[in-house]
Design a protein around this motif. Sequence first.
Motif, short mmCIF file in Angstrom:
data_model
loop_
_atom_site.label_atom_id
_atom_site.label_comp_id
_atom_site.label_asym_id
_atom_site.label_seq_id
_atom_site.Cartn_x
_atom_site.Cartn_y
_atom_site.Cartn_z
N ASN A 109 0.79 -1.29 -0.01
CA ASN A 109 -0.02 -0.07 0.05
C ASN A 109 0.80 1.23 -0.13
O ASN A 109 0.39 2.22 0.10
CB ASN A 109 -1.16 -0.07 1.11
N TYR A 169 2.64 2.48 2.42
CA TYR A 169 2.93 3.18 3.66
C TYR A 169 4.08 2.49 4.42
O TYR A 169 3.89 1.12 4.72
CB TYR A 169 1.73 3.27 4.53
N VAL A 170 4.95 3.31 4.58
CA VAL A 170 6.48 2.67 5.29
C VAL A 170 5.86 1.85 6.59
O VAL A 170 6.67 0.83 6.98
CB VAL A 170 7.17 3.84 5.86
N ARG A 171 4.91 2.63 7.36
CA ARG A 171 4.65 1.83 8.52
C ARG A 171 3.95 0.37 8.47
O ARG A 171 4.14 -0.42 9.51
CB ARG A 171 3.98 2.67 9.61
N ALA A 184 6.64 -1.91 7.81
CA ALA A 184 7.22 -1.89 9.16
C ALA A 184 6.69 -2.75 10.25
O ALA A 184 7.41 -3.97 10.73
CB ALA A 184 7.63 -0.48 9.90
N LEU A 185 5.27 -2.74 10.41
CA LEU A 185 4.33 -3.48 10.96
C LEU A 185 4.45 -5.00 10.55
O LEU A 185 4.95 -5.85 11.49
CB LEU A 185 3.03 -3.20 11.03
N PHE A 225 8.05 -6.16 11.76
CA PHE A 225 8.08 -6.44 13.37
C PHE A 225 7.20 -7.73 13.41
O PHE A 225 7.58 -8.56 14.16
CB PHE A 225 7.18 -5.04 14.00
#
Lengths: 99, 631
Positions: free
Chosen positions: B604, B606-608, B611-612, B615
């Motif tokens: 999508n 979105y970096v986060r 990242a999610l 993680f």
Amino acid sequence: MNPVNYLYLAALLFTIGATGVLVRRNAIVLFMCVELMLNASNLALVTFSRLHGNLDGQIIAFFTMVVAAAEVVVGLAIIVSVFRTRHSASVDDSNLMKL
Amino acid sequence: MDTLIPVLVAVPLAGAAVLLLGGRRLDGFGHWLGVLASTASFAVGLVLFFHMLGRPVASRAEHITLFTWVPVGGFQAPVGFQLDQLSIVFVLLITGVGSLIHLYSVGYMAHDERRRRFFGYLNLFLAAMLLLVLADNYLLLYVGWEGVGLASYLLIGFWQHKPSAATAAKKAFLVNRVGDMGLSIAIMLMFSTYGSFTFAQVFPNAGGASKATLTGIGLMLLLAACGKSAQVPLQSWLGDAMEGPTPVSALIHAATMVTAGVYLITRSSAIFNLAPTAQLATVCVGAVTLIFGAIVGCAKDDIKKALAGSTMSQIGYMIMAAGLGPIGYVFAIMHLVTHGFFKAGLFLGAGSVMHGMNDEVDMRKYGGLRKYMPLTFVTFGLGYLAIIGFPFLSGYFSKDKIIEAAFAKGGTEGWILGCAALVGAGITAFYMTRVMLMTFFGEKRWVPDAEGHEPHPHEGPKTMGIPMVVLAFGSVFAGGLFAINSCFVNWLTPVTGHEEGNSPIGSLTLSLITLVIIAAGAVVAWLMYGRKPVPAVPPLGSLITRAARRDLLQDDFNHVVLVGGGEHLTRFLVYLDAKGFDGTVNGIAALVGGISGRARKLQNGYVRSYALSMFGGALVLVATTLLMRSM
């Protein structure tokens, strides 16, 4: 003082950093959170070094610091140049490569 | 003399080629060229006939091989002709009656601008039919068979500007294709069984095949005969074929086309004699058709369609006789020849009536024509007397013999067949008397045609009159001539074989019974159509009359069972294709597409969220490691 407490602190700091990376949008804050995670792992490395009684962990922590410093230089340069061209430090706005 | 045999076929074929390729410059005299080709073929036939007559019985059959048509390794398809006693009978009938019909057409088609082409097709028809009866092997016979189908298609649809004629031609062609399939399967079976399809190799070895194979070949040949000879269940094309010009109907019904089926069965007698099941099927088809056609003939008001029903019925007699085996073959052929005379005469008479009545075909609009068309009345009347079996006319000798042979079959079967033939004779007398009374007797019921012209019945030109007179002579005397010293039977016996049947009823008694039944049929017809005036509008009629007017629902049957069945089958196949095969393929594609559509959402931008997932992945790795350690 029990060295395991340092590990708890490191875990706490890492969690704060990771949470920051996941929830924040400002590139600077994001960057700071990444630094926080790096430092948390450094703290963990040093603690393990102390616990096991050898210096390997401390040496790796130095390496980490050097790499982090280099990374900060490159990363901040990118952030500054993105801010200059797009007038925004939000990571969500940098979507030129998205379909 | 054997070199003359190919000439029989070649002359009308050349005539057809010249007429069809010659173009408009032949328009002025093309029709006479057609008559000449046909008559020349008849003359050659006569020469060959007298030559054959002069030879001893054992060496009458002649044979000539022209060339090998398809030489492929061990497979040889020769183009060879065989002229024996059976073939020469057909040759004389085809070319003789054919020539008369050619002559008649000169007058009948005088005002048609495509007359040259018509004569080209007529010649082609004769050539194909001659090829059929002269071939010495089944493959060449098949060529003639298809040629006959093609020529009939062209001629039935000759007035192609009428949609009904074009449809009738297509119908005749398609129904015939079903029969043709039977013939081609029979030929393939023969080839795989005997390794050959020449008469000379198949017939002497016929007994070498298994019972089932012989029955299969017999039934397939019967199917072929049903198609060409318009027998149940492939009879539906004959009535519609009346859309063609009347000389064509005469040609199809008397000399060519419908006689092909009888020829095929008689020629294949060696196979049928060894396949009792196929013979039983043949007599059943014949018996059913002779009643079927007669009933249809009773209800039709169209003079040509009434005669078409009659043909169907008379061919039914022949097929039945041919199915009876050696007691019937010669009588089938004898009836075929006498029928050729009187049916051609009847059709030409009907054409003459139509010619005089502005092409009106409805018999309810005729009446009282005997005073206006005396020649047609007399010739038609003689044909009528011959077909119902009036004593000592042609039909009497041939039809009575078939009835007698049917009884001679023996057992219950013989009684059933004999009674069917007797009933058929009665109905024949009824419908022919009806045609006669409605056309030539009673008061005038003429009405002006669509353009307001009052009909002025008159005789046609001489070219139409002469053939009718000749055919009337044939109708009267042919049967009697054939019966002198049983010469016709003796003539054919070397080819078809013949056994005298033992009829449970004496020959004389049977003749008397037949005569009584015929008289009864004629009287009933007189009571219904002669004594009372004929209503101009057909009465509603009983259920069976109404069914017979619709050809005993044969088209409805075909439409519901065959067309409907076929449509359901194709619809089912389309459904299977769309839902089954396409459904599977499309389903798999949709599944892959759906999965990738959902997987795409992970990317999508979105970096986060990356990242999610990182993680999450790390967490899973750590958890797994711990779990593995603890175990």
